[in-house]
Design a protein around this motif. Structure first.
Motif, short mmCIF file in Angstrom:
data_model
loop_
_atom_site.label_atom_id
_atom_site.label_comp_id
_atom_site.label_asym_id
_atom_site.label_seq_id
_atom_site.Cartn_x
_atom_site.Cartn_y
_atom_site.Cartn_z
N SER A 157 0.87 -1.18 0.00
CA SER A 157 0.00 0.00 0.00
C SER A 157 0.90 1.22 0.00
CB SER A 157 -0.91 -0.02 1.24
OG SER A 157 -1.86 1.01 1.17
N LEU A 158 1.06 1.81 -1.15
CA LEU A 158 2.05 2.87 -1.37
C LEU A 158 1.41 4.23 -1.07
CD1 LEU A 158 4.99 3.02 -2.38
CD2 LEU A 158 4.08 3.38 -4.68
N SER A 159 1.91 4.89 -0.02
CA SER A 159 1.33 6.17 0.39
C SER A 159 2.09 7.36 -0.19
CB SER A 159 1.34 6.28 1.91
OG SER A 159 2.68 6.40 2.39
N SER A 192 -7.26 10.09 0.33
CA SER A 192 -8.46 10.67 0.91
C SER A 192 -8.43 12.17 0.64
CB SER A 192 -8.52 10.42 2.42
OG SER A 192 -7.60 11.26 3.09
N ARG A 193 -9.44 12.89 1.08
CA ARG A 193 -9.46 14.34 0.90
C ARG A 193 -8.36 15.01 1.72
NH1 ARG A 193 -14.27 13.02 3.61
NH2 ARG A 193 -15.39 13.32 1.64
N ASN A 194 -7.75 14.25 2.66
CA ASN A 194 -6.65 14.80 3.46
C ASN A 194 -5.28 14.51 2.86
OD1 ASN A 194 -8.49 15.73 5.43
ND2 ASN A 194 -8.54 13.69 6.37
N SER A 195 -5.23 13.73 1.78
CA SER A 195 -3.96 13.42 1.13
C SER A 195 -3.50 14.61 0.29
CB SER A 195 -4.11 12.19 0.23
OG SER A 195 -4.55 11.07 0.97
N SER A 196 -2.20 14.82 0.27
CA SER A 196 -1.66 15.96 -0.47
C SER A 196 -1.31 15.57 -1.90
CB SER A 196 -0.41 16.50 0.22
OG SER A 196 0.64 15.55 0.15
N GLU A 197 -1.27 16.57 -2.76
CA GLU A 197 -0.83 16.35 -4.14
C GLU A 197 0.62 15.88 -4.17
OE1 GLU A 197 -1.14 15.97 -8.18
OE2 GLU A 197 -2.74 16.41 -6.74
N ALA A 198 1.43 16.38 -3.24
CA ALA A 198 2.84 15.97 -3.19
C ALA A 198 2.97 14.48 -2.90
CB ALA A 198 3.58 16.79 -2.13
N SER A 199 2.13 13.94 -2.03
CA SER A 199 2.18 12.50 -1.74
C SER A 199 1.81 11.68 -2.97
CB SER A 199 1.24 12.16 -0.58
OG SER A 199 1.70 12.71 0.62
N PHE A 200 0.80 12.15 -3.71
CA PHE A 200 0.41 11.44 -4.93
C PHE A 200 1.55 11.44 -5.94
CE2 PHE A 200 -1.46 11.73 -9.26
CZ PHE A 200 -1.85 10.40 -9.36
N LEU A 239 9.58 15.15 1.13
CA LEU A 239 8.36 15.26 1.94
C LEU A 239 8.69 15.27 3.43
CD1 LEU A 239 5.97 12.74 0.14
CD2 LEU A 239 5.93 15.24 0.01
N THR A 240 7.94 16.03 4.18
CA THR A 240 7.98 15.94 5.64
C THR A 240 7.09 14.78 6.05
OG1 THR A 240 8.30 18.32 5.87
CG2 THR A 240 7.47 17.12 7.80
N PRO A 241 7.61 13.81 6.82
CA PRO A 241 6.79 12.64 7.17
C PRO A 241 5.48 13.05 7.83
CG PRO A 241 9.08 12.25 7.75
CD PRO A 241 8.99 13.69 7.33
N SER A 242 4.38 12.51 7.29
CA SER A 242 3.05 12.83 7.82
C SER A 242 2.10 11.68 7.55
CB SER A 242 2.51 14.11 7.17
OG SER A 242 1.16 14.32 7.54
N ALA A 243 1.25 11.40 8.53
CA ALA A 243 0.22 10.38 8.33
C ALA A 243 -0.89 10.88 7.40
CB ALA A 243 -0.39 9.98 9.67
N GLU A 244 -1.03 12.19 7.27
CA GLU A 244 -2.06 12.82 6.42
C GLU A 244 -3.45 12.28 6.74
OE1 GLU A 244 0.39 14.35 2.52
OE2 GLU A 244 -0.85 12.56 2.30
N LEU A 245 -3.76 12.26 8.02
CA LEU A 245 -5.08 11.80 8.46
C LEU A 245 -5.96 12.94 8.98
CD1 LEU A 245 -4.02 8.52 10.32
CD2 LEU A 245 -5.00 8.73 8.03
N ARG A 246 -5.33 14.06 9.33
CA ARG A 246 -6.09 15.24 9.74
C ARG A 246 -6.31 16.15 8.53
NH1 ARG A 246 -2.39 15.50 14.48
NH2 ARG A 246 -3.48 14.60 16.27
N PRO A 247 -7.25 17.08 8.62
CA PRO A 247 -7.47 18.03 7.52
C PRO A 247 -6.20 18.79 7.17
CG PRO A 247 -9.28 18.15 9.10
CD PRO A 247 -8.24 17.27 9.72
N PRO A 248 -6.00 19.13 5.89
CA PRO A 248 -4.76 19.77 5.45
C PRO A 248 -4.43 21.05 6.23
CG PRO A 248 -6.04 19.07 3.56
CD PRO A 248 -6.91 18.84 4.76
#
Length: 660
Positions: free
Chosen positions: A343-345, A404-412, A544-553
């Motif tokens: 599962s590639l984040s 999710s809606r909390n995922s960043s474009e940079a992570s994608f 990237l700065t390590p982040s779970a990206e689970l909270r709102p941006p």
């Protein structure tokens, strides 16, 4: 002065695989004979496999080991071969070796110093053999000596020390030299970062101190699921390393030969007249066997030079990459799985795991060749349609991105870049519809809305947990293994969602700190393995700065804001689990190492670490099995365990944080 050709073999065995283990041993014996070797040292417990765990206690295990041993005898005529196996004697089970001399069992030597470090639970499964004791054991139709022995084989004395029985800190023998020519040291030594260089030095020093030849042979690969062995073979004499076998290869075994000078004696000094420390080195009883040494040994086959990566200035990163890659490939083939799902984040952990799978396939394809690769994975016939290691990666690795809606474009962009660099498609599934449905149903049951102000942990974790079923579904549908991507730093403080990002069958990075992993990823991006290219696409990950990206941006969530800087977390982890320092000494050490932070800030991080670590043992108990490439004596899953329930390190006045 006579020259004897000796050999050591590294073997990639499988617990209780009697036929397969015996076949690989016979291959080593036959290859040693072909190369003119007379003495062959095989690894510790290589006949049964070292990782049998409680299956050692089954009555059938020592019986089947003895049967397999007897089947080897006809193949050892004209040779001396040391084989490791479990032996039952007088109702007690021993970690033992059998010395086979010219088609006969010359005797059994049993291990005296048993290990119990969490990974290696030799005691209480085995009994330690008492120093100085010897007796007789019935094996088939023969009665042979057993115990604290050495062997005089045609005027050449051979001593045996299994694993930790080899005394690397013996005092100098002063004026007396022991009448021992060859010391055989079968081992099952787990891979550890940077430990090989120290082992080489110790064995060379011991061979000089005692003026003998020493042959040490280790297991190879991921034998039983958790421990990875480097397959090292070391041959030393008179203070010099004469030959080194290749390490961390993907072949089923590696044989290393070397010629050693031996001054053959018809009459050896009686053992009781030797120094007491020598008696501890070579046993208290000498068993003599007739053996006709070759009058003219075969010409030596020179050992290949060490692999280029062994000389690299980045050898620790090189060997970690190879150890984990070998662990993954062995796990896949021994489990007869058809590859892996990741599962590639877009973050560091999942990117590292995906890259390790690709490295494993490239290196296995190189070491085995196409035909050998296909033969090793013969249960997956569709692989025959692939004609390169790159095409094999595409068939054995599947990656999934679930934003999710909390995922960043940079992570994608990061996840996409890694998938493209590895040559694999990236499946994309949004989790928002599933998360929304779960939240709606929960609100209906609770009779109130869920808000970030009051339900932060619950709203974070549902996103992580929703990602699990799709990853499991793909793994099940294709017969692949889902890999958990967590690291040691997150596990030690419970920074993980159970049944969410912890989903998986194994955790390859489980013993690596996040700080080390980030350094390793920068190396993989900029330098890479010496025999493969770097992966520049990892620059997207490393930026990237390590982040779970689970909270709102708008909350700008980061891992280190939730926890502490990963370098600090690594230092506290080492102080607690490696050095066992009390909290005040930990704080003093941190103040010296991290002067940029205030003492009060460092103290608060220490307290946070201790509190989270104490509360999260229940999580570590449920994590998928981890590969161990660090110090096995400080793993909190095993020897460094904490109670599930206790005030532990927490001050009585503090309030515990959520355990979810």
């Amino acid at each position: 002065m006579q020259k004897i050709v000796v050999a050591g073999a590294a073997l990639n065995q499988l617990p209780l695989d009697w036929e397969g283990n015996r076949r690989r041993i016979l291959t080593a014996i036959n290859e040693a004979r072909r190369l003119g070797a007379t003495v062959l040292c095989l690894p510790e417990l290589c006949l049964s496999g070292y990782g049998c765990e409680d299956a050692f206690l089954f009555p059938s295990t020592p019986r089947l080991a003895e049967e397999s041993l007897r089947q080897l005898l006809p193949h050892t005529r004209g040779m001396i071969v040391l084989v490791g196996l479990p032996v039952l004697f007088e109702g007690k089970l021993y970690n033992a070796t059998a010395l086979l001399v010219d088609g006969q069992i010359a005797g059994i030597v049993c291990k005296q110093n048993l290990l119990c470090d969490g990974l290696r639970q030799e005691y209480p499964r085995f009994h330690p053999w008492p120093a100085g004791k010897h007796g007789e054991i019935r094996l088939g139709d023969a009665t042979v000596p057993i115990g604290d022995l050495s062997f005089d084989c045609g005027g050449v004395r051979i001593a045996i020390k299994i694993g930790a029985d080899l005394p690397v800190d013996l005092p100098d023998p002063s004026d007396s030299r022991p009448d021992c020519h060859i010391l055989l040291n079968p081992v099952a030594e787990p891979f550890g970062m940077g430990t090989f260089a120290l082992r080489k030095e110790q064995l060379a020093e011991l061979s000089a101190r005692w003026d003998l030849a020493l042959i040490s042979a280790n297991l190879l690969g991921n034998e039983a699921g958790r421990i990875i062995y480097d397959g090292s073979v070391i041959i030393a004499a008179r203070g010099k390393i004469l030959a080194l076998g290749p390490r961390l290869t993907f072949r089923p075994g590696e044989l290393t030969t070397c010629g050693i000078p031996v001054e053959q004696k018809n009459t050896l000094t009686p053992l009781p007249n030797s120094p007491a420390s020598f008696q501890g080195l070579c046993g208290s009883y000498v068993h003599r066997m007739n053996f006709a040494w070759p009058q003219k040994p075969a010409a030596e086959v020179p050992s290949p030079p060490p692999a280029a990566w062994e000389q690299s200035p980045h050898v620790v990163y090189e060997e970690v990459a190879r150890a984990l890659a070998l662990g993954l490939f062995d796990y896949m083939r021994k489990a007869r799985a058809r590859g892996f799902v990741v599962s590639l984040s877009g973050g560091a952990d999942s990117s590292a795991v995906a890259c390790l799978v690709a490295l494993a396939i490239h290196w296995a394809y190189r070491d085995l060749g196409r035909e050998g690769f296909l033969a090793t994975l013969d249960y997956f016939p569709e692989l025959a349609q692939a004609n390169s290691s790159a095409e094999m990666v595409g068939r054995l690795l599947r990656c999934l991105y679930q934003p999710s809606r909390n995922s960043s474009e940079a992570s994608f962009r990061s996840a996409q870049a890694v998938a493209q660099a590895l040559g694999i498609p990236l499946g994309i599934v949004s989790i928002d519809p599933l998360v929304d449905r779960y939240v709606q149903e929960a609100e209906r049951i609770l009779g109130r809305p869920l808000t970030w102000q009051h339900d932060d942990i619950a709203l974070q974790n549902i996103q992580s947990r929703v990602r699990g079923p799709m990853a499991w579904l793909l793994a099940n549908a294709e017969g692949k293994i889902l890999l958990a991507t967590g690291n040691r730093s997150e596990a030690i403080v419970g920074y993980a969602t159970m049944d969410g990002d912890t989903c998986g069958g194994i955790t390859p990075l489980g013993s690596l700190s996040k700080a080390f992993l980030r350094r390793w990823l920068r190396w993989l991006e900029q330098v890479g393995p010496i025999d493969l290219a770097p992966i520049p696409a990892l620059a997207e990950v490393n930026r990237l700065t390590p982040s779970a990206e689970l909270r709102p941006p708008e909350d700008s969530q980061t891992d280190e804001a939730d926890l502490m800087p990963y370098e600090v977390l690594e230092a506290i982890d080492q102080a607690v689990f490696r050095d066992r320092l009390p909290r005040e000494e930990i704080k003093e050490r941190l103040c010296q190492k991290f002067p940029a932070y205030s003492p009060s800030q460092l103290a608060s991080w220490v307290e946070r670490f201790l509190r989270l670590c104490t509360q999260s043992q229940w999580k570590r108990d449920r994590l998928a099995p981890a590969f161990y490439v660090g110090d096995p004596s400080r793993q909190p899953w095993t020897t460094r365990r904490l109670p599930l329930l206790s005030p532990g390190f927490m001050p009585e006045s503090s309030q515990g944080e959520s355990q979810d």
